[in-house]
Scaffold this motif. Sequence first.
Motif, PDB file in Angstrom:
ATOM      1  N   GLN A 355      29.515 -90.033  -7.571  1.00  8.21           N
ATOM      2  CA  GLN A 355      29.641 -90.118  -6.109  1.00  8.21           C
ATOM      3  C   GLN A 355      29.909 -88.738  -5.518  1.00  8.21           C
ATOM      4  OE1 GLN A 355      32.521 -93.140  -5.069  1.00  8.21           O
ATOM      5  NE2 GLN A 355      31.362 -94.773  -6.067  1.00  8.21           N
ATOM      6  N   LEU A 356      29.182 -87.747  -6.032  1.00  6.08           N
ATOM      7  CA  LEU A 356      29.369 -86.358  -5.610  1.00  6.08           C
ATOM      8  C   LEU A 356      28.055 -85.692  -5.221  1.00  6.08           C
ATOM      9  CD1 LEU A 356      31.938 -85.216  -8.349  1.00  6.08           C
ATOM     10  CD2 LEU A 356      32.414 -85.639  -5.923  1.00  6.08           C
ATOM     11  N   ASP A 357      27.047 -86.478  -4.874  1.00  6.10           N
ATOM     12  CA  ASP A 357      25.746 -85.889  -4.580  1.00  6.10           C
ATOM     13  C   ASP A 357      25.747 -85.036  -3.317  1.00  6.10           C
ATOM     14  OD1 ASP A 357      26.105 -88.767  -3.911  1.00  6.10           O
ATOM     15  OD2 ASP A 357      24.365 -88.427  -2.627  1.00  6.10           O
ATOM     16  N   GLU A 358      26.780 -85.148  -2.492  1.00  5.05           N
ATOM     17  CA  GLU A 358      26.872 -84.283  -1.310  1.00  5.05           C
ATOM     18  C   GLU A 358      27.062 -82.815  -1.687  1.00  5.05           C
ATOM     19  OE1 GLU A 358      30.846 -84.416   0.816  1.00  5.05           O
ATOM     20  OE2 GLU A 358      31.082 -86.131  -0.558  1.00  5.05           O
ATOM     21  N   TRP A 359      27.421 -82.556  -2.938  1.00  5.92           N
ATOM     22  CA  TRP A 359      27.694 -81.182  -3.362  1.00  5.92           C
ATOM     23  C   TRP A 359      26.491 -80.534  -4.039  1.00  5.92           C
ATOM     24  CZ3 TRP A 359      31.390 -79.622  -0.626  1.00  5.92           C
ATOM     25  CH2 TRP A 359      32.439 -80.473  -0.286  1.00  5.92           C
ATOM     26  N   ALA A 360      25.306 -81.027  -3.738  1.00  7.47           N
ATOM     27  CA  ALA A 360      24.070 -80.400  -4.197  1.00  7.47           C
ATOM     28  C   ALA A 360      23.180 -80.101  -3.000  1.00  7.47           C
ATOM     29  CB  ALA A 360      23.326 -81.322  -5.171  1.00  7.47           C
ATOM     30  N   PHE A 361      22.500 -78.969  -3.053  1.00  9.10           N
ATOM     31  CA  PHE A 361      21.487 -78.675  -2.043  1.00  9.10           C
ATOM     32  C   PHE A 361      20.338 -77.930  -2.684  1.00  9.10           C
ATOM     33  CE2 PHE A 361      24.409 -75.050  -1.750  1.00  9.10           C
ATOM     34  CZ  PHE A 361      23.565 -73.954  -1.684  1.00  9.10           C
ATOM     35  N   GLY A 362      19.184 -77.957  -2.024  1.00  7.45           N
ATOM     36  CA  GLY A 362      17.971 -77.371  -2.575  1.00  7.45           C
ATOM     37  C   GLY A 362      17.898 -75.867  -2.381  1.00  7.45           C
ATOM     38  N   HIS A 363      17.049 -75.233  -3.197  1.00  5.98           N
ATOM     39  CA  HIS A 363      16.897 -73.780  -3.135  1.00  5.98           C
ATOM     40  C   HIS A 363      16.386 -73.316  -1.774  1.00  5.98           C
ATOM     41  CE1 HIS A 363      12.472 -73.883  -3.369  1.00  5.98           C
ATOM     42  NE2 HIS A 363      12.643 -74.935  -4.140  1.00  5.98           N
ATOM     43  N   ASP A 364      15.722 -74.203  -1.038  1.00  4.51           N
ATOM     44  CA  ASP A 364      15.207 -73.825   0.274  1.00  4.51           C
ATOM     45  C   ASP A 364      16.311 -73.586   1.296  1.00  4.51           C
ATOM     46  OD1 ASP A 364      15.651 -76.624  -0.094  1.00  4.51           O
ATOM     47  OD2 ASP A 364      14.690 -77.003   1.829  1.00  4.51           O
ATOM     48  N   LYS A 365      17.530 -74.043   0.993  1.00  4.18           N
ATOM     49  CA  LYS A 365      18.665 -73.850   1.896  1.00  4.18           C
ATOM     50  C   LYS A 365      19.573 -72.699   1.464  1.00  4.18           C
ATOM     51  CE  LYS A 365      18.931 -78.689   3.371  1.00  4.18           C
ATOM     52  NZ  LYS A 365      19.794 -79.905   3.451  1.00  4.18           N
ATOM     53  N   LEU A 366      19.170 -71.993   0.431  1.00  6.76           N
ATOM     54  CA  LEU A 366      20.027 -70.933  -0.105  1.00  6.76           C
ATOM     55  C   LEU A 366      20.038 -69.732   0.830  1.00  6.76           C
ATOM     56  CD1 LEU A 366      21.857 -69.788  -2.236  1.00  6.76           C
ATOM     57  CD2 LEU A 366      19.838 -69.074  -3.542  1.00  6.76           C
ATOM     58  N   GLU A 367      21.068 -69.669   1.644  1.00  5.42           N
ATOM     59  CA  GLU A 367      21.342 -68.536   2.503  1.00  5.42           C
ATOM     60  C   GLU A 367      22.837 -68.253   2.437  1.00  5.42           C
ATOM     61  OE1 GLU A 367      19.947 -69.488   6.379  1.00  5.42           O
ATOM     62  OE2 GLU A 367      17.819 -69.442   5.821  1.00  5.42           O
ATOM     63  N   GLN A 368      23.233 -67.008   2.695  1.00  4.67           N
ATOM     64  CA  GLN A 368      24.616 -66.606   2.493  1.00  4.67           C
ATOM     65  C   GLN A 368      25.603 -67.472   3.272  1.00  4.67           C
ATOM     66  OE1 GLN A 368      26.319 -64.322   0.510  1.00  4.67           O
ATOM     67  NE2 GLN A 368      24.384 -64.499  -0.574  1.00  4.67           N
ATOM     68  N   ASP A 369      25.370 -67.673   4.551  1.00  3.79           N
ATOM     69  CA  ASP A 369      26.324 -68.414   5.364  1.00  3.79           C
ATOM     70  C   ASP A 369      26.465 -69.858   4.878  1.00  3.79           C
ATOM     71  OD1 ASP A 369      26.784 -66.186   6.884  1.00  3.79           O
ATOM     72  OD2 ASP A 369      25.489 -66.804   8.555  1.00  3.79           O
ATOM     73  N   PHE A 370      25.326 -70.482   4.556  1.00  4.22           N
ATOM     74  CA  PHE A 370      25.365 -71.871   4.111  1.00  4.22           C
ATOM     75  C   PHE A 370      26.057 -71.992   2.756  1.00  4.22           C
ATOM     76  CE2 PHE A 370      23.489 -75.728   2.209  1.00  4.22           C
ATOM     77  CZ  PHE A 370      23.830 -76.649   3.190  1.00  4.22           C
ATOM     78  N   LEU A 371      25.744 -71.080   1.834  1.00  4.08           N
ATOM     79  CA  LEU A 371      26.371 -71.097   0.516  1.00  4.08           C
ATOM     80  C   LEU A 371      27.880 -70.917   0.645  1.00  4.08           C
ATOM     81  CD1 LEU A 371      26.330 -71.067  -2.568  1.00  4.08           C
ATOM     82  CD2 LEU A 371      25.681 -68.645  -2.468  1.00  4.08           C
ATOM     83  N   ARG A 372      28.309 -69.977   1.465  1.00  4.59           N
ATOM     84  CA  ARG A 372      29.734 -69.733   1.651  1.00  4.59           C
ATOM     85  C   ARG A 372      30.427 -70.957   2.255  1.00  4.59           C
ATOM     86  NH1 ARG A 372      29.362 -66.444   5.481  1.00  4.59           N
ATOM     87  NH2 ARG A 372      28.732 -64.666   4.187  1.00  4.59           N
ATOM     88  N   GLU A 373      29.780 -71.566   3.250  1.00  3.98           N
ATOM     89  CA  GLU A 373      30.383 -72.737   3.901  1.00  3.98           C
ATOM     90  C   GLU A 373      30.528 -73.900   2.931  1.00  3.98           C
ATOM     91  OE1 GLU A 373      30.477 -76.622   5.356  1.00  3.98           O
ATOM     92  OE2 GLU A 373      28.523 -75.775   4.818  1.00  3.98           O
ATOM     93  N   ARG A 374      29.499 -74.143   2.136  1.00  3.97           N
ATOM     94  CA  ARG A 374      29.554 -75.268   1.195  1.00  3.97           C
ATOM     95  C   ARG A 374      30.582 -75.022   0.093  1.00  3.97           C
ATOM     96  NH1 ARG A 374      29.456 -79.265   2.867  1.00  3.97           N
ATOM     97  NH2 ARG A 374      28.822 -80.384   1.004  1.00  3.97           N
ATOM     98  N   PHE A 375      30.695 -73.780  -0.358  1.00  8.09           N
ATOM     99  CA  PHE A 375      31.683 -73.505  -1.406  1.00  8.09           C
ATOM    100  C   PHE A 375      33.102 -73.690  -0.873  1.00  8.09           C
ATOM    101  CE2 PHE A 375      34.646 -70.681  -3.592  1.00  8.09           C
ATOM    102  CZ  PHE A 375      34.547 -71.198  -4.884  1.00  8.09           C
ATOM    103  N   GLU A 376      33.392 -73.167   0.298  1.00  9.53           N
ATOM    104  CA  GLU A 376      34.738 -73.321   0.845  1.00  9.53           C
ATOM    105  C   GLU A 376      35.036 -74.782   1.137  1.00  9.53           C
ATOM    106  OE1 GLU A 376      36.925 -71.157   0.697  1.00  9.53           O
ATOM    107  OE2 GLU A 376      35.729 -69.336   0.370  1.00  9.53           O
ATOM    108  N   ALA A 377      34.025 -75.558   1.499  1.00  5.50           N
ATOM    109  CA  ALA A 377      34.223 -76.995   1.698  1.00  5.50           C
ATOM    110  C   ALA A 377      34.563 -77.671   0.367  1.00  5.50           C
ATOM    111  CB  ALA A 377      32.979 -77.622   2.311  1.00  5.50           C
TER     112      ALA A 377
END
Length: 419
Positions: A355-377
């Motif tokens: 029940q953790l699929d929210e913590w995956a995203f595709g390579h097409d979304k790999l940008e610095q701001d998004f990566l940083r936001e998801r990691f801190e979340a």
Amino acid sequence: MTTTAPAPRIAIIGSALSGNKGASAMLESSIATLSERIPGVRFTLFSMYPAEDRAQNEYAALDIIDARPRQLGVTINTLALLYRILPPLRPLLRARSRAIGALASSQVLLDQGGITFTDGREKFLLYNVASILPAMMLRVPVFKCAQAVGPFQNPINRWSAKRFLPRVHTLVTRGRITHEFAEALGLTNLYAGADYAFSLELDGTEQTAAAAAFDLGFFEGPEQVVGVSPSVVLQKKVEARGADYIGDVAAFIDELVASGRRVVLFPHSVRTGTEKTHNNDLPLCSRIHERLAHPEGVLFIDRELSSQTLRYLIGRCDYFVASRFHAMVSSLAMAVPTLVIGWSHKYQEVLEMFQLDEWAFGHDKLEQDFLRERFEALVAAGDEVRDRLRTHLPAVKARSLAQADLIAALVTGTEQSRA
């Protein structure tokens, strides 16, 4: 006069001891679990890297046969065809060809390819077929260990899947999405399982092995330790759209270090002594390490380690960022909160089991701001994520281990009717 029955034998293809440590984890899990269930069993690995695998082989019950792509696709498949259509030649072929002899004496072929017959990977279709066709021609059952298949929209892939997958004895699906793809194709020879690498057990020697190579004091102290496992497969997909994968990963690591964290840089697929990048993330990780502004806060795993030692080190991390699939499996197996940057449904469907699929995203979304936001979340939700991992891990391991029971029943002739 009594005669001794030949030892049961299992042939394996699609995994390895060297190179991709996910493949190693699957292979070693199967050897361990099946040796417990089938007394005296022997294994034959049809290896893409025979010299490297022989050098790392510590299993007395494991034989290794050359199955590099040309050898497999041309020689072994041709000999298997001759075996099928010319019965008088069979004794000679069994005696003169190690590959044919091993297959003919095996009760099953385990196909441990991690992802097969899937749209977008048509260049691997020939290998997907060549891996299982010799066993089919010798009438040896093919058991596809837990893996991802599908989708099947591409006409070539769909035709190939419909032609060969129904002839497989059992296809263990690695998650919900794969299972739905397979059912939509009309397949009924399915078992809903989990990746075999979840069955990998540590034996207690991993800390000593790790300490012989690295200063484990790096993991001590109040700072959070974050593991990062890049992937050359993901690199190619990101750079195909004009982005700078190496620069993005290096910048993310620098930000982690600047925030007071420590980082472990993991190549989870390593081929020693070569700059070739197939099944080899070490050259990529070396280039990322060279780009770092703060390498003093980074422990670079700059050599090939065993799958168990890697899993131990991953388990020492507080958080993990994975693009290699089996690095993700190890972090989940060690209950480490994990953020996944993937390229296929195979990542999402495994995270769904927790029940953790929210913590995956595709390579097409790999940008610095998004990566940083998801990691801190992820860090903010760390306790909840750990609780879910610990809650669901026993069931996932049980689904992984179930395929060992299915294989053992097939080898020993005790399997139950599908009806």
